[in-house]
Design an enzyme around this catalytic site. Structure first.
Site, PDB file in Angstrom:
ATOM      1  N   LEU A 160       0.826  -1.209   0.000  1.00 27.38           N
ATOM      2  CA  LEU A 160       0.000   0.000   0.000  1.00 27.38           C
ATOM      3  C   LEU A 160       0.855   1.251   0.000  1.00 27.38           C
ATOM      4  O   LEU A 160       0.414   2.318  -0.405  1.00 27.38           O
ATOM      5  CB  LEU A 160      -0.903   0.016   1.240  1.00 27.38           C
ATOM      6  N   GLY A 190       8.292   3.667   2.743  1.00 31.16           N
ATOM      7  CA  GLY A 190       9.051   4.853   3.133  1.00 31.16           C
ATOM      8  C   GLY A 190      10.325   4.441   3.825  1.00 31.16           C
ATOM      9  O   GLY A 190      10.713   3.274   3.796  1.00 31.16           O
ATOM     10  N   PHE A 246      11.088   3.977   6.791  1.00 30.73           N
ATOM     11  CA  PHE A 246      11.063   3.085   7.943  1.00 30.73           C
ATOM     12  C   PHE A 246      10.515   1.700   7.632  1.00 30.73           C
ATOM     13  O   PHE A 246      10.514   0.834   8.471  1.00 30.73           O
ATOM     14  CB  PHE A 246      10.239   3.688   9.073  1.00 30.73           C
ATOM     15  N   GLY A 247       9.965   1.535   6.439  1.00 28.34           N
ATOM     16  CA  GLY A 247       9.418   0.231   6.129  1.00 28.34           C
ATOM     17  C   GLY A 247       8.301   0.339   5.113  1.00 28.34           C
ATOM     18  O   GLY A 247       8.095   1.382   4.496  1.00 28.34           O
ATOM     19  N   ASP A 303       4.348  14.844  14.201  1.00 26.25           N
ATOM     20  CA  ASP A 303       4.490  14.729  12.745  1.00 26.25           C
ATOM     21  C   ASP A 303       3.127  14.845  12.064  1.00 26.25           C
ATOM     22  O   ASP A 303       2.736  13.988  11.271  1.00 26.25           O
ATOM     23  CB  ASP A 303       5.181  13.402  12.391  1.00 26.25           C
TER      24      ASP A 303
END
Ligand SMILES: *[C@@H]1O[C@H](CO)[C@@H](O)[C@H](O)[C@H]1NC(C)=O
Ligand SMILES: *[C@@H]1O[C@H](CO)[C@@H](O)[C@H](O)[C@H]1NC(C)=O
Ligand SMILES: *[C@@H]1O[C@H](CO)[C@@H](O)[C@H](O)[C@H]1NC(C)=O
Ligand SMILES: *[C@@H]1O[C@H](CO)[C@@H](O)[C@H](O)[C@H]1NC(C)=O
Ligand SMILES: *[C@@H]1O[C@H](CO)[C@@H](O)[C@H](O)[C@H]1NC(C)=O
Ligand SMILES: *[C@@H]1O[C@H](CO)[C@@H](O)[C@H](O)[C@H]1NC(C)=O
Ligand SMILES: *[C@@H]1O[C@H](CO)[C@@H](O)[C@H](O)[C@H]1NC(C)=O
Length: 826
Positions: A536, A539, A541-542, A654
């Site tokens: 989906l 990025g 981080f994963g 964030d």
């Protein structure tokens, strides 16, 4: 009373103090009042199950210790310890602050003694025939009951030493007087009737069980971890979180771990009488404890029969640098290093021996004293720049220093000044010991504070010696560029979107009622996502994959975190924030997987994806005004809940359209808590890691002051403007064209001042919007992005304005934005 006790007492008298600590012949579990009933060195009571023993012990250096010679424990202690474990581990110490000397030990006894009036107590008495000293005594807890000749002391199977009166009245128990740890069955909390709060206090060092610096307690405010002298609470969990979130979470964590799976169960009880935390073990042959250790962390340790040692399976807070001043004065903490404590440059351990014994409270001392001239001569001291550092506690503002060299001079002039920092045109100096210096994480760090440490000239490290004297150091130039007056270096930091787009745009969908979060096995999630086939998003981080849980057919989004260190941090941040709270406008964490090096998070799946896709890249239907307004209010509600309704404030850190997900009816849910931070209500804890995304970053991130929820308010203001305009405040094209900003927030405030709201709105709305609402949204957005956090409203106020319940004035143009506006007209 068992008849063999007397024989053992006789035997013990012969053995006297020759026996090694934590080992002696077993006897009985009961001590009664009366003649001959006493415990001397070498004697012990053993619980019926053989698991615990009570007796006198003298702590010894751990096996393999580097310390030799005359490093010895202060003396002997009456203690309960694990009787079947070869590593001497006391679970309770009676006289922790009053050791019994070797000479006294020959005359010391534990007994139930009666005074002339018929009162008795359990006491350790040193008696030489002519006089006696009471080293320690247990008084009946209830003032109305007293002990008498029928009272007995029993060491129960749980390790609890209880004073009992017949038929079965407990007058006192050691579980009510914890030392530094809790074992299964021990209630840790407070009594609401009597107000008595139980408190665990760390040991002083490995061989001195006396009270150390760190304490844990559970009271009306929740679980609190604190440090003494200076007093600082550095970690709190509210009771609300404990009941509904901490226990289910802890349960899941204990289930996940092979060492604790299936037999450790945490409990939390809160009724009219008492509030306590407790854990139980269903495996009689296992041994475990939860302690507040000498470095200030709470740790769960389990005995490993195969390794024949204690294994730490869980620590809270997870970062070893969170406990306040854990490395002591002039120490520096680096959570990624092993060991995590070190001394500042040109300082040495005050007592290497204490450090070896894990007592770092003495910290470090200068190798060379500072040069403190009297009269007009200038000090010859120099400054060593330490970059990427979380500044120490207790800074003082130096008001009359306008430049960095003024700041340096100000520090040099006063001999009690140990360091200075210059940021955002402000001079800070430190006159006392430097406490709580932490090296920042280089991975997340963008803004970097620099600490200038004052050192004697001969102590200056060679690399920085030639550049640091008299004039601001070359190293400082970088810091000055970031922290100085309005310069483009600074502006760029705010404005350029970060390259690292995290796994955002996670489309999720809500379902399922709540009840804790689940721990999944890796194979289950691999199966649910068809071997991670439907991606989906992805990025730094994963990656995020779509999946369906087989047992409930629930569609989910599974985030697989990559990168060992960063993945772990993200994982912990998400689980400890989202795992603990729930709100209609926050995405729901269904569960996680924590297996070996696998870190996965399972969320509800949201069919309409993230807000940025609808605002900026829509090729289908655009969001109408009503929906946008609902989204703005929903996000405000979610944030307001995070900031104000939880007992412990959570800052998301964030907020941006990528992290706002939309469900089937376009209700917004805030997602991605990987950067979220818990802060105490007083915001005394300064965040150690720079977080957020450029374009949405509040200016105070760069100034190093304590971060408050107002950073989210700032980011939310930026998002509001994007919701109104349907475009990025700063587009990619503009980023590359550094000097000609067509910066939307500047236009927005300008147009708002001119009364021209219509032209701010997304042209794709074709004028179909509620003007009054739009004006309110713009006005409040402009207040949100004020530079000074004090000028920004709270999320609660923002929500009231958006709902039309509160009016708002026109906001002034922020100084920083005005500067950009000017530059863009050049
Ligand atoms: C033992 O310690 C004392 C003080 O702590 C010190 O003065 C003495 O020299 C030490 N003795 C030995 C043999 O290390
Ligand atoms: C017995 O102990 C109680 C409570 O400590 C005290 O009030 C009372 O005076 C004592 N009695 C005698 C005779 O010492
Ligand atoms: C016995 O103990 C008492 C109290 O500690 C002390 O004052 C006295 O000097 C001791 N007597 C001897 C002979 O050690
Ligand atoms: C000792 O005290 C208990 C309660 O503390 C009481 O029930 C019992 O009667 C007392 N026994 C004697 C001999 O005083
Ligand atoms: C004594 O009391 C405790 C709790 O009050 C209870 O659990 C225990 O079974 C009792 N023991 C006996 C022998 O009555
Ligand atoms: C209970 O604990 C012991 C020691 O840790 C372990 O060897 C044993 O396998 C455990 N039993 C069960 C049923 O988990
Ligand atoms: C140095 O600073 C300390 C703390 O601010 C202050 O108390 C002291 O008076 C100063 N000394 C001098 C000589 O200015």
């Amino acid at each position: 009373m068992p008849p063999h006790l007397y024989t053992h007492l006789a035997l013990a008298l012969i053995l006297l103090i020759s026996s090694p600590p934590c080992a002696s012949a077993a006897t009985t579990d009961t001590l009664a009042a009366g003649a001959g009933q006493a415990l001397a060195a070498g004697d012990k009571l053993v619980s019926r199950n053989g698991k615990f023993a009570l007796g006198f012990y003298k702590p010894a250096l751990p096996a393999g210790s580097k310390l030799v010679g005359n490093v010895t424990s202060p003396g002997w202690y009456l203690a309960v310890w694990f009787n079947m474990i070869p590593v001497c581990t006391p679970v309770w110490v009676a006289n922790r602050a009053r050791p019994i000397t070797d000479a006294e030990m020959k005359l010391a006894k534990l007994k139930l003694s009666q005074d002339g009036g018929g009162n008795s107590s359990l006491a350790v008495v040193v008696s030489n025939g002519t006089g006696s000293i009471v080293v320690w005594s247990a008084q009946a807890d209830a003032a109305t009951t007293t002990m008498n000749s029928t009272t007995t002391a029993v060491l129960l199977d749980s390790g609890n030493l209880v004073l009992r009166a017949p038929p079965n009245v407990s007058l006192w128990q050691s579980f009510d007087h914890p030392t530094d740890l809790a074992i299964p069955g021990m209630k840790f909390g407070w009594n609401k009737r009597t107000g008595v709060e139980r408190r665990g206090t760390s040991k002083k060092n490995l061989i001195d069980p006396g009270p150390g610096a760190y304490s844990v307690q559970l009271n009306s405010r929740g679980i609190i971890l604190s440090r003494d002298d200076p007093y600082m609470e550095y970690w709190t969990w509210s009771s609300v979180n404990l009941a509904y979130k901490m226990i289910p979470l802890l349960n899941s964590l204990l289930q996940m771990n092979a060492e604790t799976r299936g037999f450790l169960t945490p409990y939390y009880v809160n009724n009219d009488e008492e509030e306590y935390f407790m854990y139980q073990s269903s495996n009689e042959s296992s041994s475990s404890f939860v302690s507040v250790d000498m470095s200030g962390q709470l740790k769960l340790s389990i005995w490993s029969p195969s390794a024949q040692s204690w294994k730490e399976v869980y620590a809270q807070p997870p970062d070893a640098c969170t406990p306040f001043a854990t490395c002591g004065p002039f120490g520096v903490c680096n959570g990624n290093a092993d060991p995590f404590c070190d001394c500042l440059e040109s300082f040495s351990r005050r007592s290497p021996q204490d450090w070896e014994l894990k007592d770092r409270s003495g910290g470090c001392v200068r190798n060379t004293p500072l040069d403190c001239p009297s009269g007009d001569r200038r000090s010859t001291d120099m400054f060593h720049a330490i970059a990427r550092v979380a500044l120490p506690a207790n800074q003082q503002r130096q008001d009359n220093a306008a430049t960095q060299s003024d700041c340096q001079e100000a520090c040099l002039r006063n001999c009690s000044c140990n360091a200075y920092a210059y940021k955002d045109s402000t001079c800070f100096v430190w006159h006392s010991e430097l406490l709580n210096v932490k090296l920042r994480d280089s991975i997340e760090s963008l803004s970097e504070d620099t600490l200038f440490l004052r050192l004697a000239a001969k102590d200056m490290p060679v690399s920085s010696a030639n550049s640091s004297r008299g004039k601001p150091a070359a190293v400082a130039a970088a810091a000055a560029a970031a922290a100085g007056v309005v310069g483009f270096g600074l502006l760029m930091l705010f404005l350029i979107r970060r390259n690292k787009s995290k796994c955002c745009g996670v489309p999720l969908h809500h379902s399922q009622s709540s009840s804790g979060i689940a721990a999944f096995r890796y194979t289950d999630l691999s199966h649910a996502t068809k071997n991670f086939s439907e991606k989906l998003g992805s990025g730094g981080f994963g990656s995020v994959f779509k999946g369906v849980l087989s047992n409930s057919s629930t569609p989910v989004a599974v985030k697989r975190l990559d990168g060992l260190h960063q993945g772990e941090k993200q994982f912990r941040a998400e689980v400890s924030s989202l795992g603990l709270i729930q709100h209609i406008n926050l995405v729901k964490l269904i569960g996680f997987c924590y297996e070996g090096d696998k870190r996965l998070l399972v969320y509800e799946h949201m069919v309409n994806g993230s807000l940025d896709a609808h605002l900026f890249h829509s090729n289908g239907a655009i969001l109408d005004w009503r929906t946008r307004h609902q989204i703005a209010m929903g996000v405000a509600r979610g944030l307001s809940y995070l900031h104000e309704s939880c007992r412990e404030c959570i800052i998301h850190c964030d907020i941006k359209p990528e992290n706002i997900l939309l469900d089937a009816s376009f209700a917004p849910k805030i997602a991605d808590f990987g950067m979220a931070a818990f802060v105490g209500r007083d915001f005394s804890r300064v965040l150690t890691t720079f977080r957020g995304t450029k374009g949405y970053l509040a200016p105070e991130w760069l100034s190093g002051v304590a971060i408050t929820p107002k950073v989210d308010v700032y980011s939310f203001g930026m998002v509001l403007l994007e919701i109104v305009s349907g475009r990025r405040n700063l587009s990619e094209a503009q980023t590359s064209n550094n000097y000609h900003f067509d910066y939307f927030p500047v236009q927005a405030i300008g147009k708002l001042h001119e009364g021209d709201v219509q032209n701010l709105l997304d042209p794709r709305l074709h004028g179909d919007f509620n003007l009054e609402e739009a004006e309110r949204v713009c006005k409040v957005a402009c207040w949100c992005i004020q530079e000074n956090e004090i000028d920004r409203p709270s999320m609660g106020e923002v929500l009231r304005v958006l709902e039309g319940l509160q009016d708002v004035d026109m906001a002034p143009m922020p100084r920083l934005l005005a500067a950009i506006a000017q530059r863009s007209h050049v």
